[in-house]
Design a protein around this motif. Structure first.
Motif, PDB file in Angstrom:
ATOM      1  N   UNK A 168       0.837  -1.213   0.000  1.00 21.89           N
ATOM      2  CA  UNK A 168       0.000   0.000   0.000  1.00 21.89           C
ATOM      3  C   UNK A 168       0.871   1.262   0.000  1.00 21.89           C
ATOM      4  N   UNK A 169       2.006   1.205   0.688  1.00 17.48           N
ATOM      5  CA  UNK A 169       2.914   2.357   0.709  1.00 17.48           C
ATOM      6  C   UNK A 169       3.686   2.459  -0.601  1.00 17.48           C
ATOM      7  N   UNK A 170       4.166   1.335  -1.092  1.00 13.37           N
ATOM      8  CA  UNK A 170       4.907   1.331  -2.363  1.00 13.37           C
ATOM      9  C   UNK A 170       4.053   1.891  -3.492  1.00 13.37           C
ATOM     10  N   UNK A 171       2.773   1.536  -3.507  1.00  9.95           N
ATOM     11  CA  UNK A 171       1.878   2.005  -4.568  1.00  9.95           C
ATOM     12  C   UNK A 171       1.636   3.522  -4.493  1.00  9.95           C
ATOM     13  N   UNK A 172       1.861   4.116  -3.339  1.00  8.29           N
ATOM     14  CA  UNK A 172       1.648   5.557  -3.190  1.00  8.29           C
ATOM     15  C   UNK A 172       2.816   6.384  -3.703  1.00  8.29           C
ATOM     16  N   UNK A 173       3.969   5.763  -3.871  1.00  9.02           N
ATOM     17  CA  UNK A 173       5.178   6.528  -4.211  1.00  9.02           C
ATOM     18  C   UNK A 173       5.078   7.059  -5.640  1.00  9.02           C
ATOM     19  N   UNK A 174       5.116   8.375  -5.770  1.00  8.50           N
ATOM     20  CA  UNK A 174       5.062   9.006  -7.092  1.00  8.50           C
ATOM     21  C   UNK A 174       6.434   9.525  -7.526  1.00  8.50           C
ATOM     22  N   UNK A 175       7.200  10.069  -6.589  1.00  9.76           N
ATOM     23  CA  UNK A 175       8.509  10.629  -6.941  1.00  9.76           C
ATOM     24  C   UNK A 175       9.475  10.469  -5.779  1.00  9.76           C
ATOM     25  N   UNK A 176      10.747  10.438  -6.134  1.00 10.53           N
ATOM     26  CA  UNK A 176      11.816  10.306  -5.143  1.00 10.53           C
ATOM     27  C   UNK A 176      12.808  11.438  -5.365  1.00 10.53           C
TER      28      UNK A 176
END
Length: 410
Positions: A168-176
Motif C-alpha cells: 500500500x505504501x509502495x503504490x503511493x510513491x510518485x517521486x523520489x
C-alpha cells in the motif's frame, strides 16, 4: 572500661538509629526524587520472522514511546532518551497486530531509575504484502547560494534506487528526491543525503518502515558565475488617426544570467527582435520567451520563475479636444521685417482647438503654450496664415487654426 561501654546500651542504640534516620532525611531533602517525561524511539527486532512469507509490516502506532521516570534530582537532571532502550520484539506479535514495548534504563540500574508510566505501551502494526519498485531519483535544491553565484548542474549518484516495503505504501510513491540545502555555498561541492518520497499530491511519505537499495545518495552541485545585463527591445508603433500612445513599457528591462566566465564575457546585452505595429486604436500586449533566448547564448536565467518572459504592454487612448482663445498681440510672428507693420484683420481674439490624450489635456497649462505665425518674405498685403504651437506638453494644434493679417509699409 567495659562497664562504660555497656552502660545505657539501649539508649545508645536508640541514639544511633535516630542519627542514621536523621542522616537519611537530610540526604533525601538535599537530593529529592523527581519525575521527568521522555520520548524514546522504539527499536524493532526479529523483523525477519514476518518477511519470511513475502510479507512485511507497517507501524500504525508506536515508533516512539513516551515514558515518565523517577530518580533523584542529581541523576534525573542529566537523563535523556539515549539513557533508555525501547524494544518491540516482533516475535511477540499478537493476532490483533499488537507488540509489547519493553523499556529499560541503560546507564543506571532499576533501583536508581524507576519507570512510573509508559512501561506497558504497545506498538500496533499491520501485516501487508511485500512489494518493491524501482524509481528515478531527482535532485532538489533548497536555499540560496552566495551572492554572485547561481546553481549550475545538480546530479545524483545513483540516480535510480529500489524501494521495498508494504504494498500500500509502495503504490503511493510518485517521486523520489535527493534534497540538499545549498544556502551560502560558494563553490562546487557534494552532499550525502537520504532519499525523500512523495505521493502524487506532493505530500511526503513516511519511509520509516521501507528499505532502500541505497540508503545514502551523493548529490554533486556545481556553481556558475552571474551577471546582470540590460535588455534592449526596439518598439516602433504608430496609432490610428485620433489616437495616441498613453504608455509603452516592457519588463524586465534587465536580467540576471548565469554561465561560465567565458560565456558571460561575451554577453553585454540581450537584444530582442524589433516590435513593429501600425495604426493602433486599442491596447496591445505581447511577450517573448527570454529563457530560450538566453539559453541560445549558452547561459541560463538566475531567476527563471520570474524572468522567463519579457512582456510588452502598449496603452492607447483616444484624443480629446480643448478650446481656447489667444490675443493677436500674443502671437509670435517669425521673420518680421522692421520696415513693415503687422495688424490683425477682424477680431483680435483668435480661437484655437488643441487635441491630445485626456490626461495631457487635463494637465495642460496655458502658460506653456506659445503660438507662432510665419511671415518670412511676405510683402505688404492681406494674408491668412496657419498658426503653429510650441509647447513642452504632448498636445497638438488643430490644423485649421489660422489668423488673418495685413502687412503695411511704415
Amino acid at each position: 572500661m567495659k562497664e562504660k561501654l555497656t552502660n545505657n546500651l539501649g539508649l545508645k542504640l536508640i541514639s544511633l538509629c535516630l542519627a542514621v534516620v536523621f542522616w537519611l532525611v537530610v540526604v533525601t531533602m538535599e537530593d529529592p526524587e523527581q519525575t521527568k517525561t521522555l520520548e524514546i524511539p522504539v527499536t524493532k527486532i526479529n523483523e525477519e520472522m514476518i518477511r519470511e512469507n513475502d510479507k512485511t509490516y507497517e507501524v500504525i502506532e508506536g515508533n516512539t514511546v513516551t515514558v515518565t521516570v523517577r530518580a533523584r534530582q542529581s541523576i534525573l537532571k542529566d537523563l535523556t532518551a539515549k539513557d533508555f532502550e525501547a524494544v518491540a520484539d516482533l516475535a511477540n506479535l499478537s493476532f490483533t497486530g499488537a507488540v509489547p514495548i519493553e523499556v529499560t534504563p541503560i546507564r543506571y540500574t532499576t533501583s536508581q531509575v524507576t519507570i512510573v508510566k509508559g512501561a506497558n505501551t504497545m506498538m500496533r502494526v499491520s501485516i501487508e504484502d511485500l512489494a518493491s519498485v524501482d524509481k528515478v531519483v531527482s535532485a532538489k535544491a533548497e536555499g540560496t547560494v552566495i551572492t554572485g553565484k547561481a546553481l549550475g548542474t545538480i546530479n545524483v549518484e545513483p540516480n535510480m534506487i529500489r524501494i521495498e516495503g508494504a504494498k500500500t505504501t509502495i503504490d503511493r510513491i510518485s517521486s523520489v528526491y535527493a534534497v540538499v540545502n545549498v544556502s551560502g555555498i560558494s563553490e562546487d561541492c557534494s552532499f550525502v543525503v537520504e532519499p525523500v518520497l512523495y505521493d502524487s499530491n506532493g505530500s511526503r511519505i513516511d519511509s520509516t518502515d521501507l528499505t532502500f537499495s541505497e540508503e545514502a545518495l551523493k548529490v554533486n552541485v556545481s556553481l556558475l558565475d552571474t551577471k546582470v545585463v540590460p535588455i534592449r527591445w526596439n518598439v516602433d508603433v504608430t496609432t490610428g488617426e485620433g489616437y495616441g500612445i498613453v504608455s509603452q513599457d516592457y519588463s524586465p528591462s534587465e536580467v540576471a544570467i548565469a554561465g561560465t566566465g567565458e560565456v558571460l564575457d561575451e554577453i553585454e546585452e540581450i537584444v530582442l527582435d524589433d516590435y513593429i505595429a501600425e495604426n493602433l486604436t486599442e491596447n496591445a500586449e505581447t511577450e517573448v520567451d527570454l529563457e530560450q533566448i538566453v539559453k541560445n547564448l549558452g547561459a541560463s536565467l538566475v531567476k527563471p520563475d520570474s524572468d522567463k518572459k519579457v512582456k510588452l504592454a502598449i496603452k492607447v487612448g483616444q484624443y480629446v479636444s480643448s478650446n481656447g482663445v489667444i490675443d493677436f498681440g500674443n502671437i509670435i510672428l517669425d521673420g518680421k521685417f522692421s520696415d513693415y507693420t503687422y495688424t490683425v484683420i477682424g477680431d483680435s481674439s483668435i480661437g484655437y482647438v488643441i487635441n491630445g490624450l485626456d490626461e495631457d489635456i487635463k494637465s495642460l497649462d496655458p502658460v506653456d503654450l506659445k503660438f507662432h505665425a510665419n511671415v518670412t518674405g511676405l510683402e505688404p498685403g492681406n494674408y491668412t496664415l496657419d498658426l503653429t504651437l510650441e509647447t513642452s506638453q504632448k498636445v497638438t494644434l488643430s490644423p485649421e487654426t489660422t489668423v488673418k493679417i495685413r502687412i503695411d509699409k511704415k
